[in-house]
Scaffold this active site. Structure first.
Site, PDB file in Angstrom:
ATOM      1  N   ASP A  94      -1.185   1.464  -3.861  1.00  7.86           N
ATOM      2  CA  ASP A  94      -2.057   0.482  -4.514  1.00  7.86           C
ATOM      3  C   ASP A  94      -3.397   1.060  -4.943  1.00  7.86           C
ATOM      4  OD1 ASP A  94      -2.780   0.760  -1.824  1.00  7.86           O
ATOM      5  OD2 ASP A  94      -3.638  -1.256  -1.745  1.00  7.86           O
ATOM      6  N   ASP A 148      -2.561   6.508  -3.300  1.00  4.38           N
ATOM      7  CA  ASP A 148      -1.432   5.814  -2.665  1.00  4.38           C
ATOM      8  C   ASP A 148      -0.871   4.704  -3.548  1.00  4.38           C
ATOM      9  OD1 ASP A 148      -3.440   3.907  -2.384  1.00  4.38           O
ATOM     10  OD2 ASP A 148      -2.675   3.201  -0.461  1.00  4.38           O
ATOM     11  N   SER A 151       0.801  -1.220   0.000  1.00  6.08           N
ATOM     12  CA  SER A 151       0.000   0.000   0.000  1.00  6.08           C
ATOM     13  C   SER A 151       0.837   1.275   0.000  1.00  6.08           C
ATOM     14  CB  SER A 151      -0.952  -0.038   1.190  1.00  6.08           C
ATOM     15  OG  SER A 151      -1.851   1.032   1.127  1.00  6.08           O
ATOM     16  N   HIS A 152       0.662   2.074   1.037  1.00  7.80           N
ATOM     17  CA  HIS A 152       1.300   3.391   1.097  1.00  7.80           C
ATOM     18  C   HIS A 152       2.743   3.316   1.588  1.00  7.80           C
ATOM     19  CE1 HIS A 152      -0.501   2.180   4.797  1.00  7.80           C
ATOM     20  NE2 HIS A 152       0.342   2.936   5.447  1.00  7.80           N
ATOM     21  N   LYS A 184     -11.500  -0.021  -0.291  1.00  6.17           N
ATOM     22  CA  LYS A 184     -11.584   1.421  -0.475  1.00  6.17           C
ATOM     23  C   LYS A 184     -11.041   1.735  -1.859  1.00  6.17           C
ATOM     24  CE  LYS A 184      -7.425   2.127   2.411  1.00  6.17           C
ATOM     25  NZ  LYS A 184      -7.237   0.850   3.128  1.00  6.17           N
ATOM     26  N   ASP A 217      -5.920   2.541  -3.359  1.00  2.47           N
ATOM     27  CA  ASP A 217      -7.170   2.503  -2.595  1.00  2.47           C
ATOM     28  C   ASP A 217      -7.383   3.748  -1.736  1.00  2.47           C
ATOM     29  OD1 ASP A 217      -5.208   1.823  -0.797  1.00  2.47           O
ATOM     30  OD2 ASP A 217      -6.146  -0.041  -0.119  1.00  2.47           O
ATOM     31  N   ARG A 218      -6.343   4.564  -1.557  1.00  2.00           N
ATOM     32  CA  ARG A 218      -6.497   5.776  -0.747  1.00  2.00           C
ATOM     33  C   ARG A 218      -6.589   7.015  -1.625  1.00  2.00           C
ATOM     34  NH1 ARG A 218      -2.704   5.605   4.556  1.00  2.00           N
ATOM     35  NH2 ARG A 218      -3.191   3.457   5.158  1.00  2.00           N
TER      36      ARG A 218
END
Ligand code: VG1
Ligand code: CO
Length: 548
Positions: A284, A282, A118-119, A381, A286-287
């Site tokens: 991946d 982010d 992710s982030h 998300k 999702d943010r």
């Protein structure tokens, strides 16, 4: 003839999935048997074959970070060796997390494996991660990840097909032993889904009318999605999307869309000649972070505004069934739910807790304070989804972000909100602080501090309203009589030491005092947070590393 090898391995300790999957330093993941051990545990728990012996179908993709491509080949060989019939892979092993969730659902598959941290930064010495998503497209629930963890501690062998790499650069069907590998364009199906939810003609007209936007993909996975949707389909001028090529090390960026790490975007949005609207996503995808000209939108406020205005988008015209937020997220969304007369839910941190509510039709929109918002269109998300819903709202209301926020606060009051992160604390010190805090909770109610009185203090426990499962110790909450709140919890996604997150909230009913600086408005709550937990005494830290 292809050959399946069974490799002997000792169990690998510490493969415990956190808030969203297993995250470790890349060299750890690349270590002997490490990735293989965890992937075999996944297949042992979920099964690669159906009860009738036929193979299952999975989705596979990742955010393109370092090791993504090679890990994909390993996972494919293991899927084949374990008896899967078919794997759908994004071209180049690329899929954003929401796009993977969509493909899992669209193709009615048996789940998917997403490669991402992710982030967290990516690169040879940064972070890598693997998570499993269920047939509903959502992250595996605690019971499943716990079973995977148990399996990693007892595994003695894993299965691997002896074969060459699949050409993941070529769209179309490939064969790996008896298993089919369908390489698909990572963007097409996702873009079609977005087009089905939002008023693309209205947004296109807004861009045609001179509306300017900056979309910063932070050299991570959303670049190709943003270019296709915003520039190609919605007609935003070329150059609207920046940092739009996914790079294995994210160009050295920290792909976490917040004011600290997306500083270039913030500077532009607060500078002279700022565009109308800015957004970042982010690693991946999702943010999301959303910024208006000269105004930052806190994620908790963003969730509330989206919930209040979602009916302006075609996909949500019928209204929302309910709104769900993670416990540390501000109560701003609750006020909207109350006004709409719909259900509101408070879940532990992590998207996996929203899945049951979405599946059961209890909630339509969900959000977290950590720059995550999404809806029942997928089970993750979804950063670009939030950006597009904002664009749809802006196109219909024909107001600026600042005007929309001001009207929102005037209607509902404002939940001033901030999160302070203290990173890379020694684990023992962070644990000791949390233990002491938990031990002190019973004596807190009634105590006065910083001119406020504590009304309640507890350690958040959640009973899932759909399946009755219970999650304990999800964060310490201290509530004050005036509606202010402090929450403390330790991160479950970090890979270095412990990260303490302190969540701060204070409600202003208005009409006066709605336009203060959040840190100023929260000053007494911040002081109380330091004093009540003894942050400096336990950790030596007097100021946070990241403020959002
Ligand atoms: C953080 C956030 C949490 C989010 C999780 C995964 O977890 O606080 O809200 O769901 O990251 O986000 P933690 O345990 O570090 O606080 V990410 O974009 O995987 O996708
Ligand atoms: Co993410």
């Amino acid at each position: 003839m292809t050959h399946i090898t069974t490799v002997s391995t000792a169990p690998i300790a510490g493969q415990k999935p956190g808030t969203s999957g297993l995250r470790k330093k890349t060299p750890v993941f690349m270590g002997r048997h490490y990735l293989e051990n965890f992937v075999q545990a996944i297949f042992d728990v979920v099964g690669a074959r159906n009860e009738d012996g036929g193979g299952k179908t999975f989705v596979l993709g990742g955010d393109g970070r370092y090791f993504n491509d090679r890990a994909a080949q390993v996972i494919l060989r293991m899927a084949a060796a374990n008896g899967a019939a078919r794997v759908i892979v994004g071209q180049g092993a690329i899929l954003s997390t929401p796009a993977a969730s969509h493909l899992i659902r669209l193709n009615q598959t048996d789940g998917g494996i997403i490669m991402s941290a992710s982030h967290n930064p990516g690169g040879p010495n940064e972070d890598f991660g693997v998570k499993f998503n269920m047939p509903n497209g959502g992250p595996a629930p605690e019971g499943v990840t716990e079973a995977m963890y148990q399996r990693t501690t007892e595994i003695t062998e894993y299965k691997m097909l002896e074969a060459q790499d699949v050409d993941l650069g070529r769209v179309g069907r490939h064969q790996l032993g008896a298993m089919s590998v369908d390489v698909v364009d990572p963007v097409t199906d996702y873009a079609a889904l977005m087009e089905s939810l939002f008023d693309f003609p209205a947004i296109r007209a807004m861009f045609a009318g001179g509306f300017r936007m900056r979309m910063d993909s932070m050299c991570a996975v959303t670049g190709p999605y943003a270019v296709e949707i915003l520039e190609n389909r919605l007609g935003a001028p070329k150059g609207t999307c920046v940092n739009a090529t996914p790079l294995p090390d994210f160009g050295g960026m920290h792909p976490d869309p917040n004011p600290t790490w997306a500083k270039a975007l913030m500077d532009e949005m607060f500078g002279s000649d700022a565009p109308d609207f800015g957004a970042a996503s982010d690693g991946d995808g999702d943010r999301n972070m959303v910024v208006g000209r000269g105004i930052y939108v806190s994620p908790s406020d963003s969730l509330a505004v989206l919930a209040a205005n979602a009916h302006l988008a075609p996909g949500y015209r019928a209204g929302l069934k309910g709104v769900a937020r993670s416990m540390p997220t501000s109560a701003a969304a609750d006020r909207v739910a109350d006004a709409l007369g719909i259900g509101k839910f408070e879940t532990p941190t992590g998207w996996k807790f929203f899945g049951n509510l979405l599946d059961a039709g209890k909630a339509t929109i969900c959000g977290e304070e950590s720059f995550g918002t999404g809806s029942d269109h997928v089970r993750e998300k979804d950063g670009l989804w939030a950006v597009l819903l904002w664009l749809n709202i802006l196109a219909v209301r024909k107001q600026s972000v600042a005007e929309i926020l001001a009207e929102h606060w005037a209607t509902y009051g404002r939940n001033y909100y901030s999160r302070h992160d203290f990173e890379a604390i020694e684990v023992a010190k962070a644990d000791a602080m949390m233990a002491a805090l938990r031990g002190s909770l019973a004596g807190l109610p009634g105590r006065g501090i910083e001119g406020m009185t504590i009304s309640a203090a507890d350690d958040f426990a959640y009973t899932d309203p759909v399946d009755g499962s219970v999650s304990l110790k999800q964060g310490v909450r201290i509530l004050f009589e005036d509606g202010s709140r402090i929450v403390y919890r330790l991160s479950g996604t970090g890979t270095e030491g412990a990260t303490l997150r302190v969540y701060l909230e204070r409600y202003a009913a208005g009409p006066e005092g709605l336009e203060l600086d959040a840190q100023e408005a929260l000053a007494p709550v911040i002081r109380a947070a330091h004093a009540l937990a003894g942050i400096a005494g336990h950790t030596g830290r007097t100021a946070p590393d990241v403020v959002t």
